[in-house]
Design a protein around this motif. Sequence first.
Motif, PDB file in Angstrom:
ATOM      1  N   ASP A  80       0.821  -1.208   0.000  1.00 29.96           N
ATOM      2  CA  ASP A  80       0.000   0.000   0.000  1.00 29.96           C
ATOM      3  C   ASP A  80       0.854   1.255   0.000  1.00 29.96           C
ATOM      4  N   PHE A  81       1.969   1.203   0.708  1.00 32.44           N
ATOM      5  CA  PHE A  81       2.807   2.391   0.721  1.00 32.44           C
ATOM      6  C   PHE A  81       3.374   2.656  -0.667  1.00 32.44           C
ATOM      7  N   LYS A  82       3.662   1.547  -1.382  1.00 29.25           N
ATOM      8  CA  LYS A  82       4.161   1.721  -2.749  1.00 29.25           C
ATOM      9  C   LYS A  82       3.150   2.516  -3.558  1.00 29.25           C
ATOM     10  N   ILE A  83       1.870   2.176  -3.417  1.00 27.74           N
ATOM     11  CA  ILE A  83       0.831   2.890  -4.169  1.00 27.74           C
ATOM     12  C   ILE A  83       0.824   4.372  -3.802  1.00 27.74           C
ATOM     13  N   PHE A  84       0.778   4.650  -2.486  1.00 28.66           N
ATOM     14  CA  PHE A  84       0.723   6.042  -2.036  1.00 28.66           C
ATOM     15  C   PHE A  84       1.995   6.782  -2.429  1.00 28.66           C
ATOM     16  N   GLY A  85       3.125   6.143  -2.162  1.00 31.65           N
ATOM     17  CA  GLY A  85       4.412   6.790  -2.406  1.00 31.65           C
ATOM     18  C   GLY A  85       4.621   7.089  -3.877  1.00 31.65           C
ATOM     19  N   PHE A  86       4.424   6.075  -4.715  1.00 32.26           N
ATOM     20  CA  PHE A  86       4.643   6.272  -6.146  1.00 32.26           C
ATOM     21  C   PHE A  86       3.641   7.278  -6.712  1.00 32.26           C
ATOM     22  N   SER A  87       2.399   7.235  -6.217  1.00 32.35           N
ATOM     23  CA  SER A  87       1.412   8.200  -6.714  1.00 32.35           C
ATOM     24  C   SER A  87       1.864   9.612  -6.400  1.00 32.35           C
ATOM     25  N   ALA A  88       2.325   9.825  -5.146  1.00 34.69           N
ATOM     26  CA  ALA A  88       2.746  11.177  -4.760  1.00 34.69           C
ATOM     27  C   ALA A  88       3.894  11.629  -5.670  1.00 34.69           C
ATOM     28  N   ILE A  89       4.893  10.746  -5.843  1.00 32.80           N
ATOM     29  CA  ILE A  89       6.055  11.117  -6.656  1.00 32.80           C
ATOM     30  C   ILE A  89       5.612  11.439  -8.091  1.00 32.80           C
ATOM     31  N   THR A  90       4.752  10.577  -8.641  1.00 30.07           N
ATOM     32  CA  THR A  90       4.315  10.779 -10.026  1.00 30.07           C
ATOM     33  C   THR A  90       3.559  12.098 -10.176  1.00 30.07           C
ATOM     34  N   ILE A  91       2.643  12.363  -9.231  1.00 30.40           N
ATOM     35  CA  ILE A  91       1.862  13.597  -9.320  1.00 30.40           C
ATOM     36  C   ILE A  91       2.777  14.820  -9.237  1.00 30.40           C
ATOM     37  N   TRP A  92       3.757  14.752  -8.325  1.00 31.52           N
ATOM     38  CA  TRP A  92       4.690  15.877  -8.208  1.00 31.52           C
ATOM     39  C   TRP A  92       5.450  16.065  -9.524  1.00 31.52           C
ATOM     40  N   PHE A  93       5.914  14.939 -10.069  1.00 27.23           N
ATOM     41  CA  PHE A  93       6.717  15.010 -11.285  1.00 27.23           C
ATOM     42  C   PHE A  93       5.907  15.643 -12.419  1.00 27.23           C
ATOM     43  N   ILE A  94       4.689  15.120 -12.604  1.00 26.17           N
ATOM     44  CA  ILE A  94       3.837  15.651 -13.676  1.00 26.17           C
ATOM     45  C   ILE A  94       3.534  17.131 -13.432  1.00 26.17           C
ATOM     46  N   GLY A  95       3.243  17.461 -12.163  1.00 25.93           N
ATOM     47  CA  GLY A  95       2.936  18.845 -11.813  1.00 25.93           C
ATOM     48  C   GLY A  95       4.083  19.775 -12.143  1.00 25.93           C
TER      49      GLY A  95
END
Lengths: 422, 258
Positions: free
Chosen positions: B5-20
């Motif tokens: 679950d942390f992988k999901i949360f962690g990777f999502s946060a990183i991806t959103i930041w990157f795209i942003g």
Amino acid sequence: MSANKWDFSIFRVIPLLYKMSNKKQIWQYPWQFKESLIILSTAIIISFILDFIDKSNTILKPVFPYNIYILLAIFVFDTLIFISFRKTNFVKWLQSGYLAISTIIWLFILVIIMGIFEQNNQSEGLIYNLHLNNIIYSKSFIIVEFALFTNLLMVIYSKLNEFSIRNFSFITNHLGILILLISLSFGAGDIEKYNMKIDTQNYVWGVSSKDKTTELPFALKLNNFYIDMFPAKITIVENKTDNIIDDNSNIISANKDSVIIFNKYKISLLKYYNNGVFINNKFYSVNDQGAAPTAMLCIKTKHSTDTCYVSCGSYMYPSKVYSLDTDYTIVMLEPEPKLFKSDVKIIYKNSETENISIEVNKPINIYGWDIYQTDYNKDMGKWSEYSIVEIVKDPWLNIVYIGIFMMIIGAIGIIFLGKKKI
Amino acid sequence: MDLFDFKIFGFSAITIWFIGIVIGNIKKSNKTILISGFIGNILLASFIIIYWSYIDRPPLRTLAETRLWYAFFLALIGNILFIKWKIKWFIIYSLTLSSVFILINILNPETYNKSLMPALQSIWFIPHVIVYIIAYAFLAASFIIAIRGLINTSTVNKYIVTANNIVYIGFGFLTLGLLFGALWAKKAWGHYWTWDPKETWAFITWIAYLIYIHLHPKLKNDKTNLYILVIAFVLLIICWFGVQYLPSAQNSVHIYAY
């Protein structure tokens, strides 16, 4: 400029400060960083030489009432100097930021030494001769403490005559540190600290350490030692290396419906017993001496279903493991303590008694003595037949709390007031 | 729930930041970066809440857990300072550093599952650790600004002023952390200060920033200010992650945190 922008001349702080005060002749007032550093460093180097010559490595830790005499003497001396010479350049230097920086830099160096060499151990050679294994009782540390004391006291005096929020924050910070410095240096000799081993058999009246025995105004006896364990964890070990397979998904803890899926196996918990024993390989859920946490597991593969017991064992019974195959074994890890406490009976000098319990993080106080739960017979775990409590008396404690309280106010001041605009 | 679950949360946060950050840079839209920053923060906060309720203890014990909070606060401070001062490079750096800490946690999951030993069951536990993490996050911000200032030598002045504001806040929290630790130590171990290696290094870190605070009024706008901030932050990192490797730390009472 750009050529040396990454010159990393980290150590140019000192030459730079040197330069800053270089517009005037040395020893010409106002004394700045150069003079401060020379005076302090000379004193500290001399103290290192003295420590080196003094092979006895005497520990300078004054006790009551001498610590109070020395403290008062220094305090009166500093105060008289301030009152008599407050307009002079010398006193201005004593309260200056330059002396503060030099002192803090030396404090920094000594504490770094403390952070690198293990303290209080029995070293030989240069480390021992220079007191590097016992910095806080070395003469150099005393020099730094003295310089800090004087610097702080002088700067507080000099700020007392003007009132503002910013000044209030400044004074609470500096006075707080001064109070903590005094109680840590002068109070250290007055702290009494002992370990007491108590059991259910006898009252213990006195405590002793290496060099001292003290009779207490009360005695303690253990009524009952209580320990509560976290459920033991069940996991898989690789036979070849004896290492736990390092992954959270390979741990079952008894209070969750967790399942291990490992290779072709699906391992689930059927029942967890806090206490149990094996007699002739048959399991009994009983709470006898030496009973150990035990779990009944179900191990499923595509073709078979098996049940087994694993137990971490105790000082009386060996552990019980289950071999999955030639490579892997299911084991139960030693449970970790969740809480331990001693229910003790206290008897006072006037024969009055009282029952009280002492728990980790919840010390009790009797006649100025703080009593802490610290240890028990770890091999026997919950069957421990004794408990170890620590008994501490620190007459300076309330002063320390005043210092800490002032520094908390000061820190909040720093957060909200921040940097003075220049 | 496990690390998956942390992988999901962690990777999502990183991806959103990157795209942003990428879209924000292309479209020159600060708002996009800021919104992505806050969404990532909300994701981390949700994970902390879910994880906390799952493990039945405050998730503040292990190094991995402190990294988790750190990632959260670093991103939060980046976002807030972005609103306040509009320094774009700073939010990018703080989100990147926060991502690094998230990645470390995804790659080193083993320290997550630990129960809370009796000495840590105290009302001081949460304030002590949270205050420290906030201090570390602010001081990391000052470190990022110092490094940036050292690279960009033309406008050192501006960086020193910005770093200063942040250091004072960080130092205040650092002091609180140290004092809360002392108060807790008295309750748990019988003495408020024992020169335990972790304590000694926390003190070293504190003195390093203390030197900065006393020195910078004398140094004014000299670049040395920024060097001191870099050194001080290196000492902070030693205190946080390096103490266990020092010969002096073999009998540390803080050993549970390693």
